[in-house]
Design a protein around this motif. Structure first.
Motif, short mmCIF file in Angstrom:
data_model
loop_
_atom_site.label_atom_id
_atom_site.label_comp_id
_atom_site.label_asym_id
_atom_site.label_seq_id
_atom_site.Cartn_x
_atom_site.Cartn_y
_atom_site.Cartn_z
N ASP A 110 7.35 -36.31 2.82
CA ASP A 110 7.85 -36.02 1.48
C ASP A 110 9.04 -35.06 1.48
N ASN A 111 9.48 -34.61 2.67
CA ASN A 111 10.67 -33.76 2.80
C ASN A 111 10.57 -32.46 2.02
N THR A 112 9.37 -31.88 1.96
CA THR A 112 9.20 -30.66 1.16
C THR A 112 8.90 -29.42 1.99
N ARG A 113 8.52 -29.56 3.23
CA ARG A 113 8.10 -28.42 4.04
C ARG A 113 9.30 -27.78 4.73
N ASP A 114 9.42 -26.46 4.68
CA ASP A 114 10.50 -25.73 5.34
C ASP A 114 9.91 -24.96 6.52
N THR A 115 10.29 -25.34 7.74
CA THR A 115 9.74 -24.69 8.94
C THR A 115 10.82 -23.95 9.72
#
Length: 250
Positions: A113-118
């Motif tokens: 979903d391209n929402t996680r920032d790592t």
């Protein structure tokens, strides 16, 4: 008696189709072991495939790359050899892959979903230098999945200052399905949308890119032999010795 060249021919002729990955004949696996190979997957020079997403070099020489990531434990064993299956000592091997939820470390817009920032994180990344037998082993987890790709890991082999090979490692679909359905760390609202037979990178990589997997009490041991184009000037060394004599399997 079968020499090393004949063993390579047998491996190439016996590599299973994608639907039966990991099903090398036991006699051939035994021959590979007697030749000092950790798996029977090697047929020829390993094919170069796309690097894929999210490579970075965090300069982390380590065996255990899990950090805080949950998932089914897996040891990923990689053996670097020449085209004629002689182990290469001193090869650098980088390994990276997504976590159980399909996220890579070190980048924004992660997951299906391209929402996680790592950004700033380094989980499931590491480097090792091959020792005797051309082998490295990473303590990690079984990788998850993200939309559009089958289950896989990424690796690079570097000899001296030269990048010798960039590749990907694949696993049996049946194993992936079992892990995703039975281990809570992989619980997702969606189902995996791509399998080995649908993944064009897995198709291009061929049977030799599939790990040989063995079950253990707490997870899995996976092994892959990676054959690279070797030249002496690259700063690694080849384990030399008498030609292996291998009993012909029946």
């Amino acid at each position: 008696m079968t020499n090393r060249r004949e063993l390579l021919r047998l491996l190439a002729a016996s590599a299973p189709a994608a639907a039966g990955i990991g099903l090398w004949p036991s006699s051939l696996q035994a021959q590979a072991e007697r030749a000092g190979l950790i798996a029977a997957n090697v047929c020829s020079l390993s094919p170069e495939v796309t690097e894929g997403p999210f490579y970075l070099d965090p300069n982390l020489v380590r065996r255990d790359i899990r950090e805080d990531r949950g998932g089914v434990p897996m040891t990923m064993n990689v053996q670097v050899v020449t085209a004629d299956c002689r182990p290469i000592n001193g090869a650098r091997v980088d390994l990276w892959h997504c976590d159980a939820q399909g996220n890579y470390s070190g980048f924004a817009r992660q997951g299906s979903d391209n929402t996680r920032d790592t950004r700033g994180q380094t989980f499931l990344r590491g480097t090792q230098i091959s020792g005797n037998g051309g082998q490295v082993a990473f303590q990690t987890i079984f990788p998850g999945w993200y939309r559009g790709r089958t289950t896989h890991m990424h690796f690079k082999v570097i000899l001296g200052r030269d990048e010798a090979l960039t590749g990907q490692i694949f696993f049996p679909d049946a194993l992936s399905q079992y892990v995703f359905e039975n281990a809570s760390a992989y619980d997702r609202a969606a189902l995996q949308d791509t399998t080995n037979v649908d993944d064009w990178i897995a198709i291009d990589a061929g049977e030799g890119a599939y790990a040989q997997v063995k079950e253990r009490s707490d997870g899995y041991d996976a092994s892959l032999v990676v054959a690279v184009d070797y030249t002496e000037r690259r700063g690694a060394s080849v384990t030399r010795g008498a030609e292996y004599e291998l009993a012909t399997g029946t």
